[in-house]
Each structure stands twice: as C-alpha cells, then as structure tokens.
Scaffold this motif. Structure first.
Motif, mmCIF file in Angstrom:
data_model
loop_
_atom_site.group_PDB
_atom_site.id
_atom_site.type_symbol
_atom_site.label_atom_id
_atom_site.label_comp_id
_atom_site.label_asym_id
_atom_site.label_seq_id
_atom_site.Cartn_x
_atom_site.Cartn_y
_atom_site.Cartn_z
ATOM 1 N N UNK A 128 14.537 -42.496 14.087
ATOM 2 C CA UNK A 128 13.839 -42.617 12.817
ATOM 3 C C UNK A 128 14.609 -43.369 11.752
ATOM 4 N N UNK A 129 15.830 -43.763 12.034
ATOM 5 C CA UNK A 129 16.659 -44.472 11.069
ATOM 6 C C UNK A 129 16.997 -45.874 11.576
ATOM 7 N N UNK A 130 17.208 -46.007 12.874
ATOM 8 C CA UNK A 130 17.495 -47.284 13.523
ATOM 9 C C UNK A 130 16.357 -47.566 14.500
ATOM 10 N N UNK A 131 15.612 -48.627 14.235
ATOM 11 C CA UNK A 131 14.443 -48.901 15.061
ATOM 12 C C UNK A 131 14.369 -50.391 15.381
ATOM 13 N N UNK A 132 13.473 -50.713 16.288
ATOM 14 C CA UNK A 132 13.196 -52.117 16.585
ATOM 15 C C UNK A 132 11.692 -52.328 16.549
ATOM 16 N N UNK A 133 11.306 -53.543 16.197
ATOM 17 C CA UNK A 133 9.887 -53.871 16.143
ATOM 18 C C UNK A 133 9.681 -55.317 16.565
ATOM 19 N N UNK A 134 8.571 -55.542 17.255
ATOM 20 C CA UNK A 134 8.133 -56.888 17.574
ATOM 21 C C UNK A 134 6.757 -57.065 16.946
ATOM 22 N N UNK A 135 6.612 -58.139 16.187
ATOM 23 C CA UNK A 135 5.337 -58.442 15.541
ATOM 24 C C UNK A 135 4.956 -59.865 15.928
ATOM 25 N N UNK A 136 3.839 -59.998 16.596
ATOM 26 C CA UNK A 136 3.322 -61.301 17.001
ATOM 27 C C UNK A 136 2.003 -61.503 16.259
ATOM 28 N N UNK A 137 1.984 -62.487 15.367
ATOM 29 C CA UNK A 137 0.800 -62.659 14.528
ATOM 30 C C UNK A 137 0.556 -64.135 14.230
ATOM 31 N N UNK A 138 -0.690 -64.517 14.193
ATOM 32 C CA UNK A 138 -1.072 -65.903 13.920
ATOM 33 C C UNK A 138 -0.586 -66.356 12.541
ATOM 34 N N UNK A 139 -0.464 -65.444 11.590
ATOM 35 C CA UNK A 139 -0.023 -65.827 10.252
ATOM 36 C C UNK A 139 1.399 -66.378 10.234
ATOM 37 N N UNK A 140 2.149 -66.180 11.304
ATOM 38 C CA UNK A 140 3.512 -66.688 11.383
ATOM 39 C C UNK A 140 3.577 -68.153 11.823
#
Length: 78
Positions: A28-40
């Motif tokens: 809950x303090x150290x996390x990872x995320x991948x975001x794939x979005x057309x707006x990028x």
C-alpha cells in the motif's frame, strides 16, 4: 494511511476511463502501475507520467503521502 491497489486503479480510471490499467503492490506504500492510453500518443514519457501523477490528486504529495513510491509504465496503445 496506505492506499489500496483498487483505490489507485479507481483514481487512474477517473482520468483515463478507456485505458488499460494494471496496478500491483502489496504494502500500500510502494506500488507499480501500467497505464496504456490513447491520450499518451505524441507525448514524451515525462509528459505521460505527469498526466498520471496529476490523476493521483495529491496521493503522493509530501512526506505524509499515502503512496510513497510508484514504479510507473506509460504508453500509447500499439
């Protein structure tokens, strides 16, 4: 108070409703995320990541932030 993976995903989904989002992390303090979005599309990596940090609405701000570290991967869809 730590942030949960689902809460982080929900925050990201508000700003990137059509994105493919994957969040991982168990403390809950150290996390990872991948975001794939057309707006990028057409944005450099720094611009993409700034957009994601803005979507977090202060959850990483300051020494008492709910989220201390986020390993972040962003890109436009292939």
């Amino acid at each position: 108070m730590p942030i949960h993976a689902q809460e982080l995903e929900d925050l990201l989904r508000q700003s990137f409703p059509d994105a493919t989002i994957s969040v991982a992390g168990d403390d809950g303090v150290h996390m990872s995320a991948m975001v794939i979005d057309e707006s990028f599309r057409g944005l450099n990596r720094v611009q993409q990541q700034r957009a994601v940090y803005a979507a977090l609405k202060g959850k990483m701000d300051g020494s008492t932030a709910e989220l201390h570290a986020l390993a972040l991967t962003t890109k436009a869809p292939d």
